[in-house]
Motif scaffolding. Sequence first.
Motif, mmCIF file in Angstrom:
data_model
loop_
_atom_site.group_PDB
_atom_site.id
_atom_site.type_symbol
_atom_site.label_atom_id
_atom_site.label_comp_id
_atom_site.label_asym_id
_atom_site.label_seq_id
_atom_site.Cartn_x
_atom_site.Cartn_y
_atom_site.Cartn_z
ATOM 1 N N VAL A 138 -8.079 -17.405 0.571
ATOM 2 C CA VAL A 138 -9.322 -17.678 0.893
ATOM 3 C C VAL A 138 -10.014 -17.160 2.089
ATOM 4 O O VAL A 138 -9.358 -17.179 3.208
ATOM 5 C CB VAL A 138 -9.644 -19.025 0.676
ATOM 6 C CG1 VAL A 138 -10.924 -19.581 1.174
ATOM 7 C CG2 VAL A 138 -9.516 -19.495 -0.882
ATOM 8 N N GLY A 139 -11.009 -16.295 2.024
ATOM 9 C CA GLY A 139 -11.656 -15.537 3.191
ATOM 10 C C GLY A 139 -11.060 -14.659 3.918
ATOM 11 O O GLY A 139 -11.520 -13.838 4.740
ATOM 12 N N MET A 140 -9.799 -14.162 2.994
ATOM 13 C CA MET A 140 -9.262 -12.843 3.440
ATOM 14 C C MET A 140 -9.728 -11.548 3.166
ATOM 15 O O MET A 140 -10.525 -11.722 2.009
ATOM 16 C CB MET A 140 -7.677 -12.813 3.227
ATOM 17 C CG MET A 140 -6.792 -13.672 3.957
ATOM 18 S SD MET A 140 -5.250 -13.527 3.336
ATOM 19 C CE MET A 140 -4.231 -14.556 4.445
ATOM 20 N N LEU A 141 -9.861 -10.553 3.774
ATOM 21 C CA LEU A 141 -10.511 -9.267 3.449
ATOM 22 C C LEU A 141 -9.818 -8.821 2.044
ATOM 23 O O LEU A 141 -8.604 -8.679 1.796
ATOM 24 C CB LEU A 141 -10.164 -8.348 4.543
ATOM 25 C CG LEU A 141 -10.796 -6.838 4.240
ATOM 26 C CD1 LEU A 141 -12.348 -6.915 4.117
ATOM 27 C CD2 LEU A 141 -10.187 -5.858 5.306
ATOM 28 N N GLN A 142 -10.599 -8.452 1.316
ATOM 29 C CA GLN A 142 -10.353 -8.085 -0.221
ATOM 30 C C GLN A 142 -10.547 -6.673 -0.390
ATOM 31 O O GLN A 142 -9.589 -6.090 -0.959
ATOM 32 C CB GLN A 142 -10.816 -8.845 -1.249
ATOM 33 C CG GLN A 142 -10.485 -8.598 -2.714
ATOM 34 C CD GLN A 142 -11.324 -9.349 -3.763
ATOM 35 O OE1 GLN A 142 -12.385 -10.018 -3.519
ATOM 36 N NE2 GLN A 142 -10.757 -9.381 -5.039
ATOM 37 N N ARG A 143 -11.675 -6.136 -0.004
ATOM 38 C CA ARG A 143 -12.055 -4.816 -0.164
ATOM 39 C C ARG A 143 -12.824 -4.017 0.922
ATOM 40 O O ARG A 143 -13.715 -4.650 1.460
ATOM 41 C CB ARG A 143 -12.782 -4.771 -1.359
ATOM 42 C CG ARG A 143 -13.052 -3.293 -2.086
ATOM 43 C CD ARG A 143 -13.942 -3.160 -3.203
ATOM 44 N NE ARG A 143 -12.789 -3.650 -4.357
ATOM 45 C CZ ARG A 143 -13.327 -4.325 -5.362
ATOM 46 N NH1 ARG A 143 -14.594 -4.320 -5.816
ATOM 47 N NH2 ARG A 143 -12.524 -4.779 -6.148
ATOM 48 N N ILE A 144 -12.584 -2.786 1.313
ATOM 49 C CA ILE A 144 -13.335 -2.145 2.038
ATOM 50 C C ILE A 144 -14.152 -1.016 1.333
ATOM 51 O O ILE A 144 -13.442 -0.147 0.797
ATOM 52 C CB ILE A 144 -12.611 -1.565 3.183
ATOM 53 C CG1 ILE A 144 -11.889 -2.450 4.248
ATOM 54 C CG2 ILE A 144 -13.866 -0.628 4.089
ATOM 55 C CD1 ILE A 144 -10.971 -2.050 5.041
ATOM 56 N N HIS A 145 -15.455 -0.961 1.255
ATOM 57 C CA HIS A 145 -16.079 0.163 0.756
ATOM 58 C C HIS A 145 -16.393 1.197 1.721
ATOM 59 O O HIS A 145 -17.129 0.908 2.810
ATOM 60 C CB HIS A 145 -17.520 -0.411 -0.019
ATOM 61 C CG HIS A 145 -17.317 -1.509 -1.118
ATOM 62 N ND1 HIS A 145 -16.853 -1.011 -2.251
ATOM 63 C CD2 HIS A 145 -16.953 -2.788 -1.099
ATOM 64 C CE1 HIS A 145 -16.932 -2.101 -2.965
ATOM 65 N NE2 HIS A 145 -17.169 -3.390 -2.064
ATOM 66 N N TYR A 146 -16.218 2.303 1.556
ATOM 67 C CA TYR A 146 -16.542 3.547 2.358
ATOM 68 C C TYR A 146 -17.780 4.267 2.202
ATOM 69 O O TYR A 146 -18.315 4.156 1.029
ATOM 70 C CB TYR A 146 -15.361 4.465 2.338
ATOM 71 C CG TYR A 146 -14.063 3.837 2.891
ATOM 72 C CD1 TYR A 146 -13.708 3.707 4.004
ATOM 73 C CD2 TYR A 146 -13.034 3.567 1.672
ATOM 74 C CE1 TYR A 146 -12.310 3.016 4.207
ATOM 75 C CE2 TYR A 146 -11.704 2.889 2.176
ATOM 76 C CZ TYR A 146 -11.620 2.798 3.348
ATOM 77 O OH TYR A 146 -10.312 2.136 3.755
ATOM 78 N N PRO A 147 -18.301 5.070 3.358
ATOM 79 C CA PRO A 147 -19.474 5.625 3.001
ATOM 80 C C PRO A 147 -19.623 6.932 2.100
ATOM 81 O O PRO A 147 -20.669 7.110 1.227
ATOM 82 C CB PRO A 147 -19.545 6.467 4.494
ATOM 83 C CG PRO A 147 -18.962 5.508 5.331
ATOM 84 C CD PRO A 147 -17.644 5.220 4.372
#
Length: 181
Positions: A138-147
Amino acid sequence: TGGNEIINFIHSVGDRADFAGEKQLDRITINKGGSLLMAYDFNYGYTTPHHTHGTSRLQLLDITPIGTDNSTTLPGWSFDYYPGNTPKIDSQARDAWGYYNGRHENEGGSHLPAVYDVRYGIQFIGDNVEPDATYAKVGMLQRIHYPTGGYTEFEHEGNEYLLQGLGPFHIPRSDSLAIDT
């Protein structure tokens, strides 16, 4: 990169809602010879909508690059987090590794695991320190969307362990104690 750049870290004027007296990073600027080369704006949110003190956590939602004219926004990065209600900062609802496990009955407990061994008649009523991957993330980073349009997804897994071959143990009695200093 040529040695004459100045990097400025600009923090918020007001305090964070989750930690009194602390600031968040709002912008980074990179200047050379008095001219702006690049800037990055940081946008945040909280894990609970009402910024409840003790249960809310600051989360970075996106980073927006700003062009040399200080107004043109370029494609940036955005971040997703595993949903759920985060526990109080000082919650005892933790597993043996210190991750949130949703066991609020542990509040005020010893944080020692419950032990019951039928073979030896040993019983200790302790806390439930078993891991729970659903609560732990809970609250941990799930996904990074790149430019570029791509993304990286993070799969968090809970800790696992196996107690195997645990038999009786004996601590020899000693009438003296030697300490090396």
